[in-house]
Enzyme design. Structure first.
Site, PDB file in Angstrom:
ATOM      1  N   GLU A  45      13.311  38.300  75.438  1.00 39.60           N
ATOM      2  CA  GLU A  45      13.517  37.204  74.492  1.00 39.60           C
ATOM      3  C   GLU A  45      12.170  36.618  74.073  1.00 39.60           C
ATOM      4  O   GLU A  45      11.280  36.459  74.906  1.00 39.60           O
ATOM      5  CB  GLU A  45      14.373  36.133  75.185  1.00 39.60           C
ATOM      6  CG  GLU A  45      14.959  35.098  74.257  1.00 39.60           C
ATOM      7  CD  GLU A  45      15.913  34.138  74.993  1.00 39.60           C
ATOM      8  OE1 GLU A  45      16.783  34.599  75.764  1.00 39.60           O
ATOM      9  OE2 GLU A  45      15.748  32.929  74.799  1.00 39.60           O
ATOM     10  N   ASP A  95      11.036  33.215  71.844  1.00 45.18           N
ATOM     11  CA  ASP A  95      11.671  32.026  71.272  1.00 45.18           C
ATOM     12  C   ASP A  95      10.720  31.121  70.509  1.00 45.18           C
ATOM     13  O   ASP A  95       9.663  30.756  71.024  1.00 45.18           O
ATOM     14  CB  ASP A  95      12.242  31.136  72.393  1.00 45.18           C
ATOM     15  CG  ASP A  95      13.338  31.809  73.171  1.00 45.18           C
ATOM     16  OD1 ASP A  95      14.099  32.582  72.572  1.00 45.18           O
ATOM     17  OD2 ASP A  95      13.433  31.558  74.392  1.00 45.18           O
ATOM     18  N   GLU A 110      11.568  27.423  69.240  1.00 47.41           N
ATOM     19  CA  GLU A 110      12.626  26.412  69.248  1.00 47.41           C
ATOM     20  C   GLU A 110      12.050  25.099  68.742  1.00 47.41           C
ATOM     21  O   GLU A 110      11.003  24.656  69.218  1.00 47.41           O
ATOM     22  CB  GLU A 110      13.162  26.238  70.675  1.00 47.41           C
ATOM     23  CG  GLU A 110      14.035  27.394  71.101  1.00 47.41           C
ATOM     24  CD  GLU A 110      14.044  27.656  72.603  1.00 47.41           C
ATOM     25  OE1 GLU A 110      14.977  28.305  73.071  1.00 47.41           O
ATOM     26  OE2 GLU A 110      13.121  27.218  73.314  1.00 47.41           O
ATOM     27  N   GLN A 167       8.682  24.338  70.603  1.00 48.93           N
ATOM     28  CA  GLN A 167       8.619  24.959  71.929  1.00 48.93           C
ATOM     29  C   GLN A 167       8.620  26.473  71.757  1.00 48.93           C
ATOM     30  O   GLN A 167       9.410  27.011  70.985  1.00 48.93           O
ATOM     31  CB  GLN A 167       9.815  24.523  72.765  1.00 48.93           C
ATOM     32  CG  GLN A 167       9.932  25.274  74.091  1.00 48.93           C
ATOM     33  CD  GLN A 167      10.845  24.570  75.068  1.00 48.93           C
ATOM     34  OE1 GLN A 167      10.502  23.532  75.609  1.00 48.93           O
ATOM     35  NE2 GLN A 167      12.015  25.129  75.306  1.00 48.93           N
TER      36      GLN A 167
END
Ligand SMILES: *[C@@H]1O[C@H](CO)[C@@H](O)[C@H](O)[C@H]1NC(C)=O
Ligand SMILES: *[C@@H]1O[C@H](CO)[C@@H](O)[C@H](O)[C@H]1NC(C)=O
Ligand SMILES: *[C@@H]1O[C@H](CO)[C@@H](O)[C@H](O)[C@H]1NC(C)=O
Ligand SMILES: *[C@@H]1O[C@H](CO)[C@@H](O)[C@H](O)[C@H]1NC(C)=O
Length: 313
Positions: A123, A125, A127, A140
């Site tokens: 993953e 990310d 965010e 984030q």
């Protein structure tokens, strides 16, 4: 200060505070000049590149699919998933975040293969976390590889602009050399594919997701500042989608790269994708110095023994 009479001290303090305030806004918040990597790609339409992930009624395609609005209201959040899986490449979206009170709202642009590899998923990310009390948003970033879910590798940043006023680019470079997170082409984080990182380096094809959801429990200190639906609906607009790399065709289960001649190890052409240029490295130093306020590598209360890549300079 002690020598100043009282009636001078207070105005002086006020001037000092205003100066600090102005510097905070205009000084370090002028981003460095960087190569505009995002200009080098053509944009995919959301109706061709993506399918509904969840919350269909809250997804609205506009301008012939070049922009999509995803909405969170009391009934549901919403999200899109890419029609293909990608093994390395350049991934980018221009995003405009919901304005106003946004506590607990999470807008995510991320890659994952948890659907196919539930126990050893990868993953990457981006965010965007609606702020607890006012209209600031926080960026984030996080990386998991080979199911490393017990080790969070979060880094958090303030933004140098109001992300609700206009579209801004949020991008990911992911190839055999490194993972880089960029905001308006300014690198904010680089995770080199080093020996120390290799066992948890995302290495399997992933889908791309664009989602908006209620992160009340997760994003705001265990629900301290939950989403307030009095201010709903919360709408995030996504445009200028780039997914350029090597595609794993779901029906053929074979891989094809966007440009012939490029391999899945280096699926995007250009030196700046292989290694940060001097200008990009300096820009990253700037963003980490002025905007980063949390790094897992600097959190000894959380990790008594820091993850191995933290000690590599
Ligand atoms: C900004 O960077 C670009 C690309 O690296 C360069 O061509 C341009 O001259 C720079 N502009 C300024 C004002 O420094
Ligand atoms: C809308 O997009 C499709 C492809 O996604 C394209 O063929 C068509 O020309 C576009 N229409 C307009 C009005 O831009
Ligand atoms: C949320 O939006 C959807 C789609 O516009 C609508 O059908 C639904 O009634 C809305 N829910 C609430 C609680 O407003
Ligand atoms: C992934 O993790 C498993 C254990 O969960 C381990 O056996 C395997 O070697 C790891 N793969 C890589 C590429 O490090």
């Amino acid at each position: 200060m002690a020598l100043l009479p009282k009636n001078v001290f207070f105005p002086a303090l006020l001037v000092f505070c205003l100066t600090v305030e102005v510097l905070a806004r205009n000084g370090p918040y002028t981003p460095p000049n960087v190569t505009r990597l995002t200009d080098r790609f053509s944009h995919l339409s959301y109706n061709r590149g993506f399918s509904e992930f969840y919350g269909g009624p809250n997804i609205q395609l506009i301008s012939n699919g070049s922009i999509v609005n995803i909405k969170l209201n009391k009934s549901s959040g919403s999200g899109l998933v890419s029609q293909n899986k990608y093994h390395y490449g350049f991934f980018s979206a221009a995003i405009k975040l919901p304005a106003g009170f946004s506590s607990g709202v999470v807008v995510a642009f991320y890659m994952s293969n948890a659907d196919v590899f539930p126990h050893n998923h990868d993953e990457i990310d981006i965010e965007l976390l609606g702020h607890e009390k006012n209209k600031d948003w926080v960026l984030q970033t996080n990386i998991y590889g080979n199911g490393s879910v017990s080790t969070g590798r979060e880094e958090k940043f303030r933004l140098w602009f109001d992300p609700t006023a206009q579209f801004h680019h949020y991008s990911i470079i992911w190839n055999s050399h490194h993972i880089v997170f960029l905001v308006d082409d300014v690198p904010v984080r680089e995770a080199p594919h080093t020996v120390a990182f290799s066992s948890v380096y995302p290495s399997k094809p992933m889908s791309v997701y664009a989602t908006i959801w209620d992160g009340s429990q997760w994003a705001t200190h265990g629900g301290k500042y939950p989403v307030n639906y009095k201010y709903a609906p919360f709408v995030a607009s996504f445009g200028e989608m780039v997914m350029d790399g090597c595609k794993l065709n779901p029906t053929e289960a074979a891989q094809s790269c966007s440009k012939s001649g490029l391999s899945s190890l280096d699926p995007v052409d250009g030196e700046e994708f292989v290694k940060l240029s001097r200008q990009q490295s300096m820009a990253m130093e700037w963003s980490r110095k002025h905007l980063m306020f949390y790094s897992y590598c600097r959190d000894p209360s959380r990790y008594k023994v820091l993850p191995p890549e933290c000690n590599v300079k």
